[in-house]
Design a protein around this motif. Structure first.
Motif, mmCIF file in Angstrom:
data_model
loop_
_atom_site.group_PDB
_atom_site.id
_atom_site.type_symbol
_atom_site.label_atom_id
_atom_site.label_comp_id
_atom_site.label_asym_id
_atom_site.label_seq_id
_atom_site.Cartn_x
_atom_site.Cartn_y
_atom_site.Cartn_z
ATOM 1 N N SER A 229 0.901 -1.188 0.152
ATOM 2 C CA SER A 229 -0.008 0.122 -0.032
ATOM 3 C C SER A 229 0.803 1.213 -0.029
ATOM 4 O O SER A 229 2.103 1.086 0.411
ATOM 5 C CB SER A 229 -0.945 0.150 1.255
ATOM 6 O OG SER A 229 -0.351 -0.001 2.241
ATOM 7 N N ILE A 231 1.176 5.120 1.808
ATOM 8 C CA ILE A 231 0.780 6.251 2.568
ATOM 9 C C ILE A 231 1.312 7.527 2.236
ATOM 10 O O ILE A 231 2.483 7.697 2.094
ATOM 11 C CB ILE A 231 1.215 5.685 4.215
ATOM 12 C CG1 ILE A 231 0.474 4.642 4.519
ATOM 13 C CG2 ILE A 231 0.950 6.964 5.140
ATOM 14 C CD1 ILE A 231 0.637 4.048 5.861
ATOM 15 N N GLU A 235 -0.654 13.128 5.201
ATOM 16 C CA GLU A 235 -1.671 12.802 6.356
ATOM 17 C C GLU A 235 -0.947 12.887 7.604
ATOM 18 O O GLU A 235 0.309 13.184 7.706
ATOM 19 C CB GLU A 235 -1.862 11.122 5.998
ATOM 20 C CG GLU A 235 -2.585 10.654 4.884
ATOM 21 C CD GLU A 235 -2.808 9.159 4.786
ATOM 22 O OE1 GLU A 235 -2.510 8.466 5.868
ATOM 23 O OE2 GLU A 235 -3.149 8.692 3.844
ATOM 24 N N ASP A 239 -3.888 9.861 11.163
ATOM 25 C CA ASP A 239 -4.451 9.366 9.863
ATOM 26 C C ASP A 239 -3.531 8.379 9.615
ATOM 27 O O ASP A 239 -3.888 7.150 9.045
ATOM 28 C CB ASP A 239 -4.532 10.490 8.718
ATOM 29 C CG ASP A 239 -5.657 11.361 9.133
ATOM 30 O OD1 ASP A 239 -6.516 10.891 10.024
ATOM 31 O OD2 ASP A 239 -5.555 12.215 8.563
ATOM 32 N N ILE A 240 -2.231 8.436 9.627
ATOM 33 C CA ILE A 240 -0.972 7.645 9.266
ATOM 34 C C ILE A 240 -1.275 6.347 10.270
ATOM 35 O O ILE A 240 -1.091 4.964 9.518
ATOM 36 C CB ILE A 240 0.416 8.169 9.594
ATOM 37 C CG1 ILE A 240 0.610 9.209 8.499
ATOM 38 C CG2 ILE A 240 1.418 7.128 9.545
ATOM 39 C CD1 ILE A 240 1.988 9.913 8.693
ATOM 40 N N SER A 242 -4.167 5.225 11.421
ATOM 41 C CA SER A 242 -5.241 4.347 10.940
ATOM 42 C C SER A 242 -4.824 3.788 9.411
ATOM 43 O O SER A 242 -5.428 2.698 9.430
ATOM 44 C CB SER A 242 -6.404 5.624 10.511
ATOM 45 O OG SER A 242 -6.699 6.100 11.822
ATOM 46 N N SER A 243 -4.301 4.194 8.738
ATOM 47 C CA SER A 243 -4.017 3.670 7.500
ATOM 48 C C SER A 243 -3.076 2.274 7.530
ATOM 49 O O SER A 243 -3.211 1.470 6.810
ATOM 50 C CB SER A 243 -3.092 4.797 6.389
ATOM 51 O OG SER A 243 -4.026 5.790 6.191
ATOM 52 N N THR A 247 -4.185 -1.503 6.798
ATOM 53 C CA THR A 247 -3.419 -2.174 5.950
ATOM 54 C C THR A 247 -2.976 -3.741 6.494
ATOM 55 O O THR A 247 -3.062 -4.703 5.962
ATOM 56 C CB THR A 247 -1.897 -1.682 5.422
ATOM 57 O OG1 THR A 247 -2.254 -0.306 4.765
ATOM 58 C CG2 THR A 247 -1.149 -2.417 4.632
#
Length: 416
Positions: A229, A231, A235, A239-240, A242-243, A247
């Motif tokens: 993915s 990132i 962000e 948010d990082i 959460s991302s 993943t």
């Protein structure tokens, strides 16, 4: 030394002039020459007088030219006398001022002596007052210390009372918090019991693969990519997190699907907390987009949890749309088999060139892209139509970043 030279010059010059005058006088006398109608004797006397005048004039002239003091004595005596008179008057005036200053100094000295006497008297009075002040200050300090002790005792007594009241209030609040905590722990206990039951079921399902493990069937090979993915650097840290968590969860779901486990809450993927925290910090500090790869840390067989690791790579544009990836003149041969070998060799060079340029390869297969069978077959047929040399050019179908995959178009033309 200069004076001696000057005297020698004057002596030599006077002697020379006298000698010349004598010779002239002698010639005038012998030849009986006459000047201004005078008799030769008188003319000789005039020549002697002129010689003496020349000696005197030249002597004074040379002295005046050679010495400033001689010039002053001859021509500046009056000015010198006037200057001397002025200096004498100034000396007299300064002497008068000096006498006045001495009288003023004597007065100031007397005043200074009187002031010293007054200072001594004042210092004696100051010493007496200082001694008395020390005694009074000591008494004041003792009184202040006693007052402070009384105030401290009062404060302690009042503080003990307030402290007792505060402790009662805190104990009551603690009791309420503990009651709430007990209730939460009871709920957690129920939840944990449910998780234990679910994990037991997962263990039973995983144990079903024991026979496959004995046969050595590997689920994932070491270094195999489980998911990829990107990132974005824009962000925020939350948010990082959460991302990255999303993943990991997505990868866990894919592993569960591959194992045939229906319980999506089961944890088939294990990642160390330290690796997760380190990845969060690196992502938060990155100034550009980052590729996140989750790969297998080792060979994983059925019945074992998947130990994953997080790998981070900077994601940047490698090839723009229609940018040439690689071009080369190949020998197409004369048969379909030779054409196929030429195309495959060209694709291998394209793959190598793309890896050098910065596209991340698959760690197991070492490839950076895929090509459909139809596209490969069509390219081989195009090459097969030519005999001998052909030029193959691979261009990027779309803007391609380091994360890949690289999709290419291949143009074929004759190079004869």
């Amino acid at each position: 030394m200069y004076g001696i030279v000057l005297i020698a010059v004057l002596t030599i010059m006077g002697g020379a002039i006298a000698y010349i005058g004598d010779k002239l006088g002698t010639k005038v006398g012998k030849r009986k020459l006459s000047m201004f109608g005078l008799r030769p004797k008188h003319t000789s006397i005039i020549v002697t007088i002129i010689t003496g005048i020349l000696i005197t004039s030249s002597t004074l002239g040379i002295l005046a030219l050679a010495s400033r003091d001689v010039r002053t004595a001859l021509f500046g005596m009056d000015a010198l006398k006037a200057q001397l008179s002025n200096l004498s008057n100034e000396v007299l005036a300064k002497s008068t001022e000096l006498e006045v200053s001495r009288a003023a100094l004597d007065a100031k000295t007397a005043e200074y002596a009187a002031l010293n006497i007054k200072i001594k008297d004042t210092a004696a009075k100051l010493a007496s007052i200082t001694s008395e002040l020390a005694v009074v200050t000591s008494e004041r300090d003792r009184a202040a210390s006693a007052l402070q002790q009384v105030q401290t005792d009062y404060t302690l007594a009042r503080g003990d009372l307030e402290k007792s009241r505060l402790q009662i209030t805190q104990l009551q609040a603690t009791k309420k918090e503990l009651d709430i905590r007990v209730a939460a722990l009871n709920e957690s206990k129920i939840s944990l019991e449910s998780d234990v039951n679910r994990l037991n079921e997962l263990t039973a399902k995983l144990n079903k693969g024991i026979q496959v493990v004995r046969e050595g069937d590997i689920l994932y090979r070491a270094g195999e990519i489980l998911s990829t993915s990107v990132i974005h650097s824009s962000e925020s840290k939350s948010d990082i997190k959460s991302s990255l968590t999303g993943t990991i969860l997505k990868t866990n779901f894919e592993i569960l699907d591959k194992l045939g486990i229906d319980d999506k809450k089961a944890e088939a993927l294990w990642i160390a907390q330290a690796d997760y925290d380190q990845a969060i910090e690196l992502l938060a500090n990155s100034k550009q987009d980052v590729i996140v790869r989750i790969s297998s840390a080792g060979n994983i067989v059925y019945g074992e949890p998947v130990i994953g690791r997080i790998e981070l790579f900077e994601n940047h544009l490698v090839y723009a749309h229609d940018e040439v990836v690689h071009t080369e003149v190949m020998n197409a041969g004369r048969t379909a088999h030779e054409a196929e070998e030429a195309v495959l060799a060209f694709l291998q060079k394209v793959n190598t060139e793309a890896i050098k340029k910065g596209i991340l390869p698959d760690p197991i297969q070492g490839t950076v892209g895929v090509m459909s069978g139809a596209q490969l077959y069509d390219t081989i047929n195009k090459v097969n139509r030519y005999y001998g040399k052909v030029q193959l050019t691979a261009t990027a179908q779309i803007d391609t970043y380091a994360v890949g995959p690289l999709k290419i178009d291949i143009q074929v033309k004759s190079a004869q």
